[in-house]
Structure formats: structure tokens, C-alpha cells
Design a protein around this motif. Structure first.
Motif, PDB file in Angstrom:
ATOM      1  N   GLY A 193     -31.609  71.864  56.095  1.00 18.61           N
ATOM      2  CA  GLY A 193     -33.055  72.043  56.482  1.00 18.61           C
ATOM      3  C   GLY A 193     -33.550  73.049  57.167  1.00 18.61           C
ATOM      4  N   SER A 194     -34.828  72.843  57.594  1.00 17.13           N
ATOM      5  CA  SER A 194     -35.250  73.949  58.403  1.00 17.13           C
ATOM      6  C   SER A 194     -36.373  73.178  59.500  1.00 17.13           C
ATOM      7  CB  SER A 194     -35.905  74.892  57.688  1.00 17.13           C
ATOM      8  OG  SER A 194     -36.735  75.931  58.599  1.00 17.13           O
ATOM      9  N   PRO A 195     -36.109  73.132  60.480  1.00 15.19           N
ATOM     10  CA  PRO A 195     -34.918  73.707  61.428  1.00 15.19           C
ATOM     11  C   PRO A 195     -33.591  72.981  60.960  1.00 15.19           C
ATOM     12  CG  PRO A 195     -36.278  71.929  63.007  1.00 15.19           C
ATOM     13  CD  PRO A 195     -36.940  72.269  61.440  1.00 15.19           C
ATOM     14  N   PRO A 196     -32.562  73.689  61.061  1.00 12.39           N
ATOM     15  CA  PRO A 196     -31.430  73.252  60.545  1.00 12.39           C
ATOM     16  C   PRO A 196     -30.840  72.123  61.383  1.00 12.39           C
ATOM     17  CG  PRO A 196     -30.933  75.068  62.042  1.00 12.39           C
ATOM     18  CD  PRO A 196     -32.428  75.093  61.800  1.00 12.39           C
ATOM     19  N   VAL A 197     -30.275  70.891  60.629  1.00 15.60           N
ATOM     20  CA  VAL A 197     -29.522  69.631  61.317  1.00 15.60           C
ATOM     21  C   VAL A 197     -28.233  69.752  60.952  1.00 15.60           C
ATOM     22  CG1 VAL A 197     -29.773  67.236  61.025  1.00 15.60           C
ATOM     23  CG2 VAL A 197     -31.819  68.592  60.841  1.00 15.60           C
ATOM     24  N   THR A 198     -27.366  69.592  61.736  1.00 16.29           N
ATOM     25  CA  THR A 198     -25.691  69.623  61.574  1.00 16.29           C
ATOM     26  C   THR A 198     -25.353  68.109  61.516  1.00 16.29           C
ATOM     27  OG1 THR A 198     -25.704  71.866  62.586  1.00 16.29           O
ATOM     28  CG2 THR A 198     -23.699  70.365  62.691  1.00 16.29           C
ATOM     29  N   ALA A 199     -24.530  67.725  60.697  1.00 19.66           N
ATOM     30  CA  ALA A 199     -23.814  66.537  60.510  1.00 19.66           C
ATOM     31  C   ALA A 199     -22.510  66.643  60.292  1.00 19.66           C
ATOM     32  CB  ALA A 199     -24.589  65.750  59.335  1.00 19.66           C
ATOM     33  N   THR A 200     -21.529  65.563  60.779  1.00 20.84           N
ATOM     34  CA  THR A 200     -20.218  65.707  60.515  1.00 20.84           C
ATOM     35  C   THR A 200     -19.853  64.372  60.185  1.00 20.84           C
ATOM     36  OG1 THR A 200     -19.796  65.135  62.939  1.00 20.84           O
ATOM     37  CG2 THR A 200     -19.929  67.306  62.433  1.00 20.84           C
ATOM     38  N   SER A 201     -18.876  64.392  59.077  1.00 19.31           N
ATOM     39  CA  SER A 201     -18.049  63.099  58.647  1.00 19.31           C
ATOM     40  C   SER A 201     -16.804  63.277  58.556  1.00 19.31           C
ATOM     41  CB  SER A 201     -19.006  62.919  57.507  1.00 19.31           C
ATOM     42  OG  SER A 201     -20.470  62.905  57.343  1.00 19.31           O
ATOM     43  N   ALA A 202     -15.859  62.184  58.992  1.00 23.51           N
ATOM     44  CA  ALA A 202     -14.568  62.110  58.648  1.00 23.51           C
ATOM     45  C   ALA A 202     -14.354  61.697  57.276  1.00 23.51           C
ATOM     46  CB  ALA A 202     -14.025  61.300  59.707  1.00 23.51           C
ATOM     47  N   LEU A 203     -13.557  62.335  56.835  1.00 22.15           N
ATOM     48  CA  LEU A 203     -13.116  61.997  55.385  1.00 22.15           C
ATOM     49  C   LEU A 203     -11.601  61.725  55.282  1.00 22.15           C
ATOM     50  CD1 LEU A 203     -14.693  64.909  53.455  1.00 22.15           C
ATOM     51  CD2 LEU A 203     -15.640  62.707  53.907  1.00 22.15           C
ATOM     52  N   ASP A 204     -11.178  60.855  54.364  1.00 22.59           N
ATOM     53  CA  ASP A 204      -9.738  60.547  53.676  1.00 22.59           C
ATOM     54  C   ASP A 204      -9.611  60.271  52.475  1.00 22.59           C
ATOM     55  OD1 ASP A 204      -9.888  57.749  53.636  1.00 22.59           O
ATOM     56  OD2 ASP A 204     -10.203  57.502  55.777  1.00 22.59           O
ATOM     57  N   GLY A 205      -8.444  60.442  52.034  1.00 25.69           N
ATOM     58  CA  GLY A 205      -8.271  60.213  50.408  1.00 25.69           C
ATOM     59  C   GLY A 205      -7.002  60.957  50.032  1.00 25.69           C
ATOM     60  N   ASP A 206      -6.780  61.605  49.143  1.00 23.16           N
ATOM     61  CA  ASP A 206      -5.538  62.160  48.428  1.00 23.16           C
ATOM     62  C   ASP A 206      -6.071  63.423  47.656  1.00 23.16           C
ATOM     63  OD1 ASP A 206      -5.761  61.141  45.525  1.00 23.16           O
ATOM     64  OD2 ASP A 206      -5.835  59.129  46.686  1.00 23.16           O
ATOM     65  N   ALA A 207      -4.866  64.314  47.298  1.00 21.06           N
ATOM     66  CA  ALA A 207      -5.014  65.597  46.613  1.00 21.06           C
ATOM     67  C   ALA A 207      -3.634  65.498  45.750  1.00 21.06           C
ATOM     68  CB  ALA A 207      -5.195  66.705  47.504  1.00 21.06           C
ATOM     69  N   ASP A 208      -3.800  65.758  44.645  1.00 23.41           N
ATOM     70  CA  ASP A 208      -2.779  65.860  43.745  1.00 23.41           C
ATOM     71  C   ASP A 208      -2.689  67.102  42.925  1.00 23.41           C
ATOM     72  OD1 ASP A 208      -2.254  63.249  44.474  1.00 23.41           O
ATOM     73  OD2 ASP A 208      -3.414  62.299  42.771  1.00 23.41           O
ATOM     74  N   ALA A 209      -1.580  67.603  42.401  1.00 25.98           N
ATOM     75  CA  ALA A 209      -1.318  68.780  41.877  1.00 25.98           C
ATOM     76  C   ALA A 209      -0.564  68.833  40.878  1.00 25.98           C
ATOM     77  CB  ALA A 209      -0.874  70.090  42.779  1.00 25.98           C
ATOM     78  N   LEU A 210      -0.716  69.075  39.573  1.00 27.11           N
ATOM     79  CA  LEU A 210       0.107  69.212  38.309  1.00 27.11           C
ATOM     80  C   LEU A 210       0.437  70.539  37.997  1.00 27.11           C
ATOM     81  CD1 LEU A 210       1.435  67.528  36.127  1.00 27.11           C
ATOM     82  CD2 LEU A 210      -0.598  67.621  34.787  1.00 27.11           C
ATOM     83  N   PHE A 211       1.507  70.992  37.710  1.00 27.78           N
ATOM     84  CA  PHE A 211       1.830  72.236  37.133  1.00 27.78           C
ATOM     85  C   PHE A 211       2.538  72.231  35.782  1.00 27.78           C
ATOM     86  CE2 PHE A 211       1.746  72.880  41.525  1.00 27.78           C
ATOM     87  CZ  PHE A 211       1.197  74.089  41.740  1.00 27.78           C
ATOM     88  N   VAL A 212       2.060  73.119  34.855  1.00 24.59           N
ATOM     89  CA  VAL A 212       2.663  73.387  33.540  1.00 24.59           C
ATOM     90  C   VAL A 212       2.903  75.087  33.548  1.00 24.59           C
ATOM     91  CG1 VAL A 212       2.603  73.370  31.172  1.00 24.59           C
ATOM     92  CG2 VAL A 212       1.354  71.731  32.462  1.00 24.59           C
ATOM     93  N   LEU A 213       4.297  75.173  33.754  1.00 24.00           N
ATOM     94  CA  LEU A 213       4.732  76.777  33.984  1.00 24.00           C
ATOM     95  C   LEU A 213       5.759  77.373  33.209  1.00 24.00           C
ATOM     96  CD1 LEU A 213       4.981  76.316  37.926  1.00 24.00           C
ATOM     97  CD2 LEU A 213       3.056  77.613  36.599  1.00 24.00           C
ATOM     98  N   ALA A 214       5.728  78.605  32.953  1.00 24.15           N
ATOM     99  CA  ALA A 214       6.821  79.182  32.285  1.00 24.15           C
ATOM    100  C   ALA A 214       7.460  80.090  33.122  1.00 24.15           C
ATOM    101  CB  ALA A 214       6.225  80.327  30.980  1.00 24.15           C
ATOM    102  N   ASN A 215       8.779  79.799  33.382  1.00 25.54           N
ATOM    103  CA  ASN A 215       9.612  80.277  34.442  1.00 25.54           C
ATOM    104  C   ASN A 215      10.674  81.290  33.819  1.00 25.54           C
ATOM    105  OD1 ASN A 215       8.274  78.761  36.423  1.00 25.54           O
ATOM    106  ND2 ASN A 215       9.374  77.152  35.931  1.00 25.54           N
ATOM    107  N   LEU A 216      11.136  82.309  34.687  1.00 24.26           N
ATOM    108  CA  LEU A 216      12.085  83.197  34.426  1.00 24.26           C
ATOM    109  C   LEU A 216      12.996  83.336  35.798  1.00 24.26           C
ATOM    110  CD1 LEU A 216      13.035  84.849  31.966  1.00 24.26           C
ATOM    111  CD2 LEU A 216      12.021  86.795  32.882  1.00 24.26           C
ATOM    112  N   TRP A 217      14.539  82.872  35.699  1.00 26.23           N
ATOM    113  CA  TRP A 217      15.208  82.850  36.667  1.00 26.23           C
ATOM    114  C   TRP A 217      16.121  83.921  36.373  1.00 26.23           C
ATOM    115  CZ3 TRP A 217      12.861  80.475  40.554  1.00 26.23           C
ATOM    116  CH2 TRP A 217      12.133  79.444  40.277  1.00 26.23           C
ATOM    117  N   PHE A 218      16.547  84.772  37.367  1.00 28.66           N
ATOM    118  CA  PHE A 218      17.807  85.474  37.406  1.00 28.66           C
ATOM    119  C   PHE A 218      18.924  84.998  38.275  1.00 28.66           C
ATOM    120  CE2 PHE A 218      13.878  88.067  36.806  1.00 28.66           C
ATOM    121  CZ  PHE A 218      14.206  88.668  35.785  1.00 28.66           C
TER     122      PHE A 218
END
Length: 233
Positions: free
Chosen positions: A105-130
Motif C-alpha cells: 500500500g501507499s502509505p506503506p503498511v507493514t504486517a508480520t506473521s508467524a508461520l510453521d509447517g514443513d519442507a521436503d526435498a527429493l533428489f534424483v542424481l547421477a553420481n560419480l565417486w573416486f
């Protein structure tokens, strides 16, 4: 009677002759050359998110990911004593907390919110190991891989309003090192470290609620301590 004694002596001699061969077969390292293996692993994951946005509203989301866990498997092949290649599928799971700040907005209005939940990561990788075969038992290694990663982020306000519930596939990579202990010709214990990244996942906030309709660009970065087993066949 003598024939029985002679037969027993011959049988005992054959058993004594064969026993060292059998013991050597049990502890001998796998022969050099091509060979398949299956790896199963799990461990501890310490991660964070880098979030940027382009929106008419100025949004700042300071997200903290709790230490989580990971699990995965890989199917690969030995190309001699020094090199391995594999395809990996692995998942990471974290609880998440965040502080969301929006300026509108104008004039600017600041608001804060507390959040909670989860984050997930899935990997599909081609690896090379020495591998570095220091002995018949101890085998340090280093390497990495590239592929795709799917980042999922689900965050709600403490009042129950959804801020984001979205996922996206993006470029992913990892770097790592560790030590494998060859406990037999076909069985190894693997302990190592992995640095894993999903780069520039594009997520969108909900169309209503705080920060509505914002497009987020998110990087997932994690430090991981892993342990697993490797079965060669």
C-alpha cells in the motif's frame, strides 16, 4: 582296519588343505573390473532456505528449518578399483518455522506473521565417486553428482491461514566424501558427508492471505551426515 585309518587320514588331509582356500575366499576383496552394487543409506540433515521474490508487495520470509533426517538408495557399478558411477534417489524431511513480513500500500503498511509447517526435498542424481583403496578393508572416496530436485514447502500462519503449499522441480547437485569399510567381498559399511543443493525452485504463495500471489525463488542447501551399507553382486 588299516584301510579305514588310511581313508580317514586322506579325508583329514583334504579338509586341512581346503580350509585355507575357503577362508581366503571369504575375506578376499572383490576382483577388479566391472560389477554392480546396491547402496542403502540414511542420516542427519541440517538445511536452510534462501528465498527471494519479485512482487508489488515487499515480502521477507525468514525461514528456519529444523534439523531433519534423510533416507535413500542408489544403484551403481564399479569400473575397476578406483571409479564408481550410480543413480541415487533420496529424500530429506524438515519441520519449518518462519517470520513473514509484508509491506503493502501507499502509505506503506507493514504486517508480520508467524508461520510453521514443513519442507521436503527429493533428489534424483547421477553420481560419480573416486575410490582410494588404501587396503583390503579401508577405502576413502570423494565425488559428487548432478540431477534434479523437487522442493516442497508448506507453511501456515498460527491462525490457520495458508501462506504457501507448493512444490517445484529444479536443478540439483551434491558434493561429498567418506570412508567405506569392506567387511567382506560383497558387503561394505559406508560413512560420509554430503553437501546437497536444489537451485532456483519457483514456488507461488496462496492467492489469499498474507503475501498473496507472490512468486518465490527458493534455494535449498543442506549439510548431511550419512551412514549406509553397500552390497556388491
Amino acid at each position: 582296519m588299516r584301510s579305514y585309518l588310511l581313508s580317514g587320514a586322506c579325508a583329514a588331509s583334504m579338509l586341512l588343505a581346503l580350509s585355507p582356500v575357503a577362508e581366503a575366499a571369504d575375506i578376499a576383496p572383490a576382483p577388479a573390473g566391472f560389477g554392480w552394487y546396491l547402496s542403502v543409506f540414511g542420516g542427519w540433515s541440517m538445511a536452510d532456505l534462501d528465498i527471494s521474490t519479485s512482487s508489488s508487495a515487499t515480502i521477507t520470509a525468514d525461514v528456519d528449518l529444523d534439523d531433519g533426517f534423510l533416507a535413500g538408495l542408489a544403484v551403481g557399478a564399479h569400473f575397476g578399483d578406483w571409479l564408481r558411477g550410480e543413480v541415487e534417489l533420496s529424500g530429506h524431511w524438515h519441520d519449518a518455522e518462519a517470520l513473514l513480513t509484508t509491506v503493502t500500500g501507499s502509505p506503506p503498511v507493514t504486517a508480520t506473521s508467524a508461520l510453521d509447517g514443513d519442507a521436503d526435498a527429493l533428489f534424483v542424481l547421477a553420481n560419480l565417486w573416486f575410490d582410494l583403496p588404501m587396503s583390503d578393508v579401508v577405502r576413502p572416496y570423494a565425488g559428487g553428482g548432478v540431477g534434479m530436485g523437487r522442493l516442497s514447502l508448506d507453511l501456515d500462519t498460527t491462525a490457520g491461514t495458508s501462506f504457501i503449499d507448493d512444490s517445484d522441480w529444479a536443478f540439483a547437485y551434491q558434493l561429498g566424501a567418506g570412508i567405506a569399510f569392506d567387511l567382506s567381498a560383497n558387503f561394505a559399511l559406508d560413512i560420509g558427508y554430503r553437501y546437497k543443493v536444489i537451485k532456483d525452485a519457483e514456488l507461488e504463495t496462496e492467492t489469499t492471505g498474507p503475501g498473496a500471489g507472490a512468486e518465490l525463488e527458493v534455494d535449498y542447501k543442506s549439510h548431511n551426515v550419512v551412514a549406509g551399507i553397500r552390497l556388491s553382486f
